[in-house]
Structures are given as structure tokens and as C-alpha cells.
Write an enzyme that holds these catalytic residues in place. Structure first.
Site, short mmCIF file in Angstrom:
data_model
loop_
_atom_site.label_atom_id
_atom_site.label_comp_id
_atom_site.label_asym_id
_atom_site.label_seq_id
_atom_site.Cartn_x
_atom_site.Cartn_y
_atom_site.Cartn_z
N HIS A 131 -11.93 12.49 5.83
CA HIS A 131 -12.96 13.18 5.06
C HIS A 131 -12.63 13.23 3.58
CE1 HIS A 131 -15.10 14.67 8.69
NE2 HIS A 131 -13.92 14.36 9.22
N GLU A 146 12.13 3.63 -1.28
CA GLU A 146 13.40 3.53 -1.99
C GLU A 146 14.20 2.30 -1.53
OE1 GLU A 146 15.07 7.54 -3.57
OE2 GLU A 146 16.42 6.91 -1.98
N LYS A 170 16.42 10.08 -14.67
CA LYS A 170 17.54 11.03 -14.83
C LYS A 170 18.18 10.85 -16.20
CE LYS A 170 18.96 11.23 -9.99
NZ LYS A 170 20.00 10.82 -9.06
#
Ligand code: PA5
Length: 446
Positions: free
Chosen positions: A305, A284, A418
Site C-alpha cells: 500500500h 556491506e 568516520k
């Protein structure tokens, strides 16, 4: 101090000439943070927070934590992003990622409101059945949808359970004046704490945002602050011989050489949420204006793995910052008479010894495979260590962001989703956006 940073695996990737070439740039970035005169400097409250926090509130947080410990079995922490990740990182770092399953005299802690999943919410509600519950709702803005919805649901659950007494079980952490939570705290008499104006979410773990949940988990706040204070002393004074400066320079130099993904790797599952916190901090802060390293994370040896193959031989765009958790243990692997599993060559060795050989072998293999390694080591998972590491990465992130030429303290891009979500949900004030988004969707479906 139990933290170290080493360039021992970087020789083949970064030269002393490279380092010298960025010294002026780095010094400028360091001074912008230290003297608080760069872009976004009104959000540098975290720089002096270790020494300069509100002691009256700090003591109140400790008292509230004790009250919560004494009055509930389940503590629900509602928040998202910077209002969530730091506290969870601290709790798992110090108490381990099995905190809730351990025998303890502190409440189980569940983090809610960091998603919009109805099944997760149902599960949390069912976990609360027949148990005493307290809530800490954390939102700086007080208007974020995810924690807002979760608080509405869980407050109603508490009111049904405790009636008027529910108010004594709700603790609010929000802005001193703005947002929807402050007036609710005042109206219902919830005990409340303040998110300082000059501290953004991802830099807020050492403020009230992180402190209440961390204290409820039985973590020593004084020790955590001691670690952060030592880090402030160590990293903010001198530009020279400064590990924060070195880390910022390594990662920027590697980016310039085409290594655009930084993997934060660690060798203990208790570091998983610390890595999540770190991803938000750097993602951010730096991901803007088409710039920045993509922050990703892996936990070893688990992910060797699954992602190990890619790291070893996939696109050569990665470098790793490895936090080696190297804690002496006496967990000795025993001799087995039958040796049916063929593991007697490990008899007498500790599990940490094996872990350390895995870390070493991985670093050598990955650097051979052209994945540069920045090597860090911690020798304890104490509250002190957490405070120190948090400060280290916050200060390094600010320097690194200024080196990239961006403002490390804003997050304009978070608004895009948003805006669309509010338009789709028909939030008042978004009428024009709602009309436009449905027209756009109609065109897409043709
Ligand atoms: O770092 C940030 O600023 C964000 O991640 C916020 O913390 C997050 O969006 C939550 O915001 P708020 O605390 O206002 O609910």
C-alpha cells in the site's frame, strides 16, 4: 526442515543455459568459501561456528542471561551495525516485533547506541526510571563512536543508581585484547565475552555478539545452534543440489540482466529486523569496487500500500526474494450477520489463509510486471529456523561476493564518513584532516 527455495517464478527470466553458463564461476566461488582460500579468508570463522564455538563461554553466556533475567526489568543492548542487527533480528523473528509489549517473564530489551539521537537517548533513560536495569555493551573494535557515547551516558546512569554495584550489571562483549572496552572490563570487573578475531560484525550473530541478548529474550540457544548446524551440514558439503549455490547464482544472473536492486520481501512484521540484518550482510559484503546489488526490503502486505505501485510499474531494475512466512494458524475469521463490511466471503478462513493468497497474488502480479521472484518459504519462526536461515544467507553471501569478484569480508568504505566526522569533531590525530575539511567547507559556503 521447514525452509524451502523455489525457482517456480524464474522461468521467464533465467534459462537453463544461463545457469549452465555460470556453473564454473559458481563452483570456483563455492570452493573458495569451503576451502577458505579466497580473499579475506582470515574472516571465515563463522563457517564452522555452529560446531566449533567456545563451549565454556557458551555456558557462561547462558548463566549471565539467567542472572540478567533475574535482576532487571530493562536490558539495554548497546551496539551498532553487526554488533546490533543480528540480536534484534533474532528476538523479533522468534518473539515477534511486539516483544517489549508482551506479558513475559523476561526483561524488556532496548537497543541503544545505534544512532546519535539525543531524543532517543532521553526516551530510553526515561523508560529506565524506577526500573532495574542491566547493560550489554557490544563492540568488536571497542572504539566505535555511537556505542561509545551511549555507554558513557548509560554507565553513568547506572553508577548513579547503583553505586559500586553498577559493575555487576554491566556485561561487555568485545575483542579479546584490542580496543577501549577490554581494559575497562578488566579495570571495573565487568563480566565479559569475546568477539572472535576471525568473525566480522555482520557474520557475528551466532557468536557472543548475538548470543547474550538472544538468550536474555528467552530464546533457546541450543535450538538455534541445531538449525545452524543442520544448515552447515546441508550447504557446505556438496556444490550440487545446494540451495545456497542456487540463490547466489539466481541473484548474480539477475544482476547481469540489469536487475540491480534486490528487494527482500516478507509477509510478517516479525521479519522487519531480519530484513535489516540481511541488508547489512549483503550491502556491506558486496557493495564495493562499483559492484553489487543494492539490498532493500519490504514487508507485505503493509508496503503493497506504499511501494507496491513502484514495484509493479516503476523502473524495471528490481527483483524480489520473498520469504513467505506460512505458519498454520487457527485464527478463523467469523461470519457476521449484517455483513456490513462485505467480508463474509472470508468467513471460516484463517488469517494465514488470506495472507497466503496475498503472497500468491503478489508473486503472480509482480512477475507479470517483470519483477522476477525468488520464492522462499518458512513454516515456523522458531529459534531453529532463525539459526538455519542466518547460516543460509551468510554462506550464500560469501559465494555470491566471490562470484562478483570482490572481497565479501571487508568494509573499507565505512571509514569515509568516520574520517570526516572525526575531523569535524576535532578528534586527536585528525588535526590535518580537520584543517582541510574546514577549508573545504569555507569554499562551499562562498
Ligand atoms: O559488520 C561490521 O563490521 C560493522 O557493521 C560493525 O559491526 C560496526 O561498524 C560496529 O563495529 P564495532 O563492533 O567494532 O563497534
Amino acid at each position: 526442515m521447514a525452509f524451502s527455495l523455489s525457482d517456480k517464478y524464474l522461468g521467464k527470466f533465467i534459462s537453463t543455459f544461463d545457469m549452465a553458463a555460470v556453473e564454473n564461476e559458481l563452483k570456483t566461488a563455492f570452493d573458495l568459501v569451503k576451502h577458505k582460500n579466497g580473499e579475506g579468508s582470515d574472516f571465515l570463522g563463522w563457517v564452522n561456528l555452529p560446531y566449533d564455538h567456545n563451549m565454556e563461554e557458551y555456558e557462561r553466556i547462558k548463566k549471565a542471561a539467567k542472572k540478567i533475567q533475574d535482576s532487571c526489568d530493562v536490558f539495554l543492548v548497546i551496539g551498532i551495525g553487526g554488533s546490533y542487527l543480528g540480536a534484534r533480528a533474532a528476538i523479533e523473528f522468534v518473539q515477534g516485533n511486539l516483544y517489549n509489549d508482551k506479558k513475559k517473564n523476561t526483561p524488556d530489551i532496548y537497543f541503544v547506541g545505534n544512532d546519535i539521537s539525543s531524543s532517543h537517548m532521553r526516551d530510553v533513560i526515561s523508560i529506565c526510571e524506577g526500573r532495574d536495569v542491566c547493560i550489554n555493551v557490544i563492540s568488536k573494535s571497542g572504539t566505535t563512536t555511537e556505542p561509545g557515547v551511549a555507554f558513557r551516558v548509560l554507565r553513568s546512569m547506572l553508577e548513579k543508581k547503583y553505586g559500586n554495584k553498577a559493575n555487576e550489571r554491566i556485561f561487555v562483549t568485545t575483542d579479546a585484547k584490542k580496543g577501549a572496552l577490554r581494559p575497562q572490563a578488566e579495570e571495573y570487573g565487568y563480566e565479559s565475552f569475546v568477539v572472535p578475531d576471525d568473525i566480522g560484525g555482520r557474520y557475528s550473530v551466532l557468536s557472543a555478539v548475538g548470543l547474550l541478548p538472544i538468550a536474555v529474550a528467552g530464546i533457546d540457544l541450543d535450538e538455534m545452534f541445531k538449525g545452524a548446524k543442520d544448515a552447515e551440514d546441508e550447504y557446505t558439503q556438496s556444490f550440487y543440489n545446494n540451495d545456497c549455490v542456487k540463490y547466489a547464482s539466481y541473484r548474480n544472473l539477475l544482476l547481469r540482466k540489469g536487475k540491480c536492486i534486490e528487494l527482500l520481501a516478507s509477509n510478517d512484521p516479525s521479519m522487519t529486523m531480519f530484513c535489516e540484518w540481511w541488508k547489512q550482510l549483503f550491502g556491506e559484503s558486496e557493495g564495493k569496487d562499483g559492484k553489487g546489488l543494492y539490498p532493500a526490503s519490504v514487508i507485505y502486505s503493509t508496503d503493497l500500500h506504499s511501494l507496491g505501485q513502484y514495484i509493479q510499474e516503476g523502473q524495471r531494475t528490481l527483483f524480489e526474494t520473498v520469504i513467505n512466512v506460512n505458519i498454520e494458524d487457527n485464527f478463523v475469521i467469523e461470519e457476521d450477520k449484517t455483513n456490513a463490511d462485505g467480508l463474509n466471503f472470508l468467513a471460516g478462513k484463517t488469517i494465514n489463509y488470506v495472507n497466503q493468497q496475498a503472497v500468491l497474488g503478489t508473486a503472480l502480479a509482480h512477475t507479470d510486471g517483470n519483477v522476477p521472484n525468488i520464492a522462499m518459504e518458512i513454516t515456523s519462526r522458531s529459534a531453529y529456523e532463525f539459526g538455519h536461515l542466518v547460516y543460509f544467507f551468510e554462506f550464500a553471501c560469501a559465494i555470491s561476493g566471490y562470484m562478483l569478484g570482490i572481497n565479501p569480508f571487508n568494509q573499507p568504505g565505512v571509514e569515509a564518513y568516520k574520517k570526516n566526522m572525526f575531523a569535524l569533531l576535532g578528534k586527536p590525530g585528525y588535526e590535518q584532516a580537520t584543517k582541510e575539511i574546514y577549508e573545504r567547507l569555507e569554499k562551499l559556503s562562498k
